[in-house]
Design an enzyme around this catalytic site. Structure first.
Site, short mmCIF file in Angstrom:
data_model
loop_
_atom_site.label_atom_id
_atom_site.label_comp_id
_atom_site.label_asym_id
_atom_site.label_seq_id
_atom_site.Cartn_x
_atom_site.Cartn_y
_atom_site.Cartn_z
N ASN A 109 0.94 -1.17 -0.13
CA ASN A 109 0.12 -0.03 -0.06
C ASN A 109 1.05 1.29 -0.05
OD1 ASN A 109 -2.47 1.55 0.30
ND2 ASN A 109 -2.12 1.64 2.42
N HIS A 111 0.90 5.38 1.36
CA HIS A 111 0.04 6.09 2.26
C HIS A 111 0.77 7.50 2.18
CE1 HIS A 111 -2.80 7.18 5.52
NE2 HIS A 111 -1.61 7.65 6.11
N SER A 138 4.61 7.06 2.28
CA SER A 138 5.30 5.58 2.64
C SER A 138 4.95 4.58 1.84
CB SER A 138 4.90 5.45 4.36
OG SER A 138 5.21 6.45 4.93
N ASP A 147 -2.78 0.84 7.98
CA ASP A 147 -1.77 1.64 7.62
C ASP A 147 -0.64 1.45 8.60
OD1 ASP A 147 -3.08 3.04 5.61
OD2 ASP A 147 -3.98 4.60 7.14
C1 GRF Z 1 -2.58 8.73 -2.79
O1 GRF Z 1 -2.48 9.82 -2.29
C2 GRF Z 1 -2.22 7.57 -2.21
O2 GRF Z 1 -1.05 7.64 -1.17
C3 GRF Z 1 -3.48 7.08 -1.24
O3 GRF Z 1 -4.42 7.57 -2.20
C4 GRF Z 1 -4.04 8.47 -3.12
C5 GRF Z 1 -4.14 7.91 -4.34
O4 GRF Z 1 -3.99 8.76 -5.59
N1 GRF Z 1 -3.32 5.80 -0.78
P1 GRF Z 1 -4.27 8.25 -7.00
O5 GRF Z 1 -5.39 7.63 -7.27
O6 GRF Z 1 -3.01 7.35 -7.21
O7 GRF Z 1 -3.80 9.48 -8.01
#
Ligand code: GRF
Length: 215
Positions: A109, A111, A138, A147
């Site tokens: 994932n 974050h 991260s 998370d």
């Molecule tokens: C990103 O900020 C990621 O960190 C979070 O969700 C957002 C996804 O953005 N988990 P995208 O759809 O890849 O533009």
């Protein structure tokens, strides 16, 4: 090198997905994105996948009777593509323990904070409100703690005095697009794994912060 099948789960814009797609075109990597699955039919990331010739699938969580039923269908759909790695790229669903355990050690994932700071939502605003001088993003292995899984890589972004949540988010996003491909290619090349000691990269257990990238 043997191909590493990757399935990417999204819910929205998919800019991280785009970064992963673009990186495969340029990197000498065995990663192959076999499918993109969204829980939302209107996720723009589905268009990005189609343009790249990648199979897409929509599984609308609202059509299922509860989280367990949705997650069971999701596992079946994902496993149909025989993935070695499953990548969450803005997938806005909390996953059940059963799902997470099924993909233990092969579920990543991203974050938008320097975990363990700011788990959950509104991370940029929270970093600004706290007066932090540094923020970032991260990549981590997913465990049952939201998370909270072992960190793989973090990128640090300086916070500027005139930053708004939007300007900070943009700077963090640019780093997300750098570190997520990195982590995917490490995994695909067999350099990255999870074991009982934590995250292992090139045979070394990483510190709790994972591999840290500073500006
Ligand atoms: C990103 O900020 C990621 O960190 C979070 O969700 C957002 C996804 O953005 N988990 P995208 O759809 O890849 O533009």
């Amino acid at each position: 090198m043997v191909d590493c099948n990757v399935v990417v789960l999204i819910s929205g814009s998919g800019s991280n997905l785009q970064a992963l797609i673009d990186s495969i075109a340029t990197a000498d990597s065995p990663a192959r994105i076999r499918a993109v699955i969204s829980n939302r039919a209107d996720a723009y990331g589905l268009e990005r996948a189609k343009q790249a010739g990648i199979a897409t699938l929509v599984l609308d969580h609202k059509q299922f009777d509860g989280r367990e039923a949705f997650d069971a269908a999701l596992v079946e759909a994902i496993d149909g593509f025989d993935p070695q790695l499953v990548v969450l790229a803005g997938f806005m669903r909390i996953l059940s323990g059963g799902f997470v355990r099924h993909y233990e050690g092969r579920l990543l994932n991203i974050h938008p904070s320097l975990l363990p700071k700011y788990k959950g939502l509104h991370t940029h605003q929270r970093a600004l409100e706290a007066g932090d001088s540094e923020h970032g993003c991260s990549v981590h292995f997913v465990t049952e703690e939201l998370d909270g899984g072992p960190l793989v890589v973090q990128a640090v972004v300086p916070v500027k005095s005139d930053d708004t949540p939007d300007t900070l988010a943009q700077r963090v996003h640019a780093e997300e697009h750098r570190i997520y491909p990195l982590a995917m290619h490490w995994f695909a090349a067999g350099r990255l794994r999870l074991d009982s000691s934590g995250t292992v990269l090139d045979g070394q257990t990483l510190p709790a912060s994972g591999h840290l990238i500073r500006p």
